[in-house]
Design a protein around this motif. Structure first.
Motif, PDB file in Angstrom:
ATOM      1  N   SER A  57      25.606  33.888  53.994  1.00 23.50           N
ATOM      2  CA  SER A  57      25.233  34.836  55.466  1.00 23.50           C
ATOM      3  C   SER A  57      26.743  35.074  55.949  1.00 23.50           C
ATOM      4  CB  SER A  57      24.257  34.018  56.610  1.00 23.50           C
ATOM      5  OG  SER A  57      25.325  33.062  56.960  1.00 23.50           O
ATOM      6  N   GLU A  88      27.505  34.653  59.119  1.00 27.18           N
ATOM      7  CA  GLU A  88      27.857  33.682  60.146  1.00 27.18           C
ATOM      8  C   GLU A  88      28.536  32.547  59.315  1.00 27.18           C
ATOM      9  OE1 GLU A  88      25.315  30.451  62.681  1.00 27.18           O
ATOM     10  OE2 GLU A  88      24.352  32.209  61.725  1.00 27.18           O
ATOM     11  N   HIS A  89      28.041  32.406  58.025  1.00 28.42           N
ATOM     12  CA  HIS A  89      28.551  30.955  57.248  1.00 28.42           C
ATOM     13  C   HIS A  89      30.049  31.242  56.848  1.00 28.42           C
ATOM     14  CE1 HIS A  89      24.327  29.929  56.793  1.00 28.42           C
ATOM     15  NE2 HIS A  89      24.745  29.146  57.694  1.00 28.42           N
ATOM     16  N   ARG A 133      32.190  30.924  60.071  1.00 24.91           N
ATOM     17  CA  ARG A 133      32.327  29.580  60.432  1.00 24.91           C
ATOM     18  C   ARG A 133      33.401  28.852  59.748  1.00 24.91           C
ATOM     19  NH1 ARG A 133      27.127  26.193  60.559  1.00 24.91           N
ATOM     20  NH2 ARG A 133      26.492  27.838  61.533  1.00 24.91           N
ATOM     21  N   GLU A 173      33.752  34.455  65.965  1.00 22.61           N
ATOM     22  CA  GLU A 173      34.034  35.551  65.619  1.00 22.61           C
ATOM     23  C   GLU A 173      35.189  36.580  66.184  1.00 22.61           C
ATOM     24  OE1 GLU A 173      31.612  39.216  62.923  1.00 22.61           O
ATOM     25  OE2 GLU A 173      30.549  37.764  64.191  1.00 22.61           O
TER      26      GLU A 173
END
Length: 337
Positions: A111, A113-114, A117, A144
């Motif tokens: 994703s 998001e990963h 991160r 972000e």
């Protein structure tokens, strides 16, 4: 051909194929073939539907019945599939061979998001390693946004130059350092994704704790809950240790970037080890996520199912006889899950 002998090491002694395909007409004559690992034997098998029933053929039987020789393409393909089932739960004819088989990229999706991160983790470690006091005052609440802040990006560019010099490179090669950091971030993103699964598993811990209070006066159910909690602690502690191992290993960004190839190999090995260990948890986690905590037959049954799931995989063999003394299940399994 023994699936239990296969490891996560890249295939080096057999031919490489991009797609699962066979030459023997048998594989084209039967519709709906798929390949999985038999949960009880741990061996790869071919499954197919015959007259609305599911039939299963072990690989050794296929080799024998089809008279496949070890130098044939189909024999090599079965070897590849056996390796592949260490990385994916199911394979169909026509599927691409998982990249992990050859020591490459993961066959599952990340994703956004990963990736963000992981990129933040690598960037913060990079800033820490070049800061004078070994600390960073950058906020991390909105990671972000942080990555896009001009001040933060300027600090990173400076850090890339500092790291280049620390690695014995010219400061003008900071873009090379940035590219290596991006490559490391992409690999670490898979660890971040797996860490999220581990964190999601805590719902089982939380719900068992809640049920322990609900059934405080019901000794039989409470005993099952306590047993489940004790058994659950075994894999949770092991997963925690595994993630700490990889996160601590990647903290020293200078060491990582100074010898990137073996570091990436280490991250991929951890990724390939952790990923399949989570597959069996998914149905159980879904049931716990959907459970309305309270006294009910559903709660009781889920506690029993969880005890059985955990005991089959994590109960030390020396304790299995005690656990199954009133059960017909005589399997002994001290698992590496």
């Amino acid at each position: 051909m023994n699936h239990s002998d296969t490891t996560s090491d890249p295939v080096s002694d057999i031919a490489q194929f991009d797609v699962v395909a066979f030459d023997h007409p048998f594989f084209g004559a039967v519709q709906g073939i798929w390949f999985v690992t038999n949960e009880e034997t741990g061996k790869p098998v071919l499954r197919m539907e015959l007259d609305h029933l599911e039939a299963e053929l072990p690989f050794r039987g296929i080799v024998r019945e089809l008279s496949l020789t070890e130098d044939s393409r189909d024999y090599a393909m079965l070897e590849i599939i056996g390796k592949s089932l260490n990385f994916v739960p199911k394979i169909l004819i026509g599927d691409p061979v998982p990249g992990e088989v050859y020591g490459g990229e993961a066959s599952w999706e990340l994703s956004h998001e990963h990736r963000i991160r992981a990129r933040t983790r690598v960037s913060m470690n990079l800033l820490l390693c070049v800061s004078e006091d070994g600390t960073s005052d950058s906020p991390t609440d909105d990671i972000e946004t942080l990555l896009e802040e001009p001040e933060f990006r300027d600090r990173l560019r400076t850090a890339y130059g500092d790291v280049a010099e620390s690695l014995g490179l010219d400061r003008s090669e900071s873009e090379h350092v940035a590219a290596m950091a991006d490559q490391l971030s992409e690999e670490m993103a898979y660890i971040e994704a797996l860490y999220d699964i581990f964190q999601d598993m805590r719902i089982i811990e939380d719900r068992l704790k809640q049920l322990g209070s609900v059934y405080q006066r019901s000794r039989m159910v409470k005993d099952n809950i306590d047993q489940a909690r004790r058994l659950l602690a075994i894999p949770m502690d092991q997963y925690k240790s595994d993630f700490e191992k990889v996160f601590l290993h990647t903290c020293d960004i200078l060491v990582m970037l100074n010898d990137l190839e073996p570091q990436i190999a280490f991250i991929r090995a951890m990724r390939n080890d952790l990923h399949p260990r989570f597959w069996a948890w998914a149905p159980l986690m879904k049931k716990w996520r959907e459970l309305s905590v309270g006294r009910s037959s559903t709660s009781n049954e889920l506690v029993r199912e969880t005890c059985q799931f955990l005991a089959q995989r994590f109960l030390p063999e020396r304790d299995w006889g005690l656990y199954t003394k009133d059960s017909n299940d005589n399997r002994k399994s001290e698992s590496i899950w």
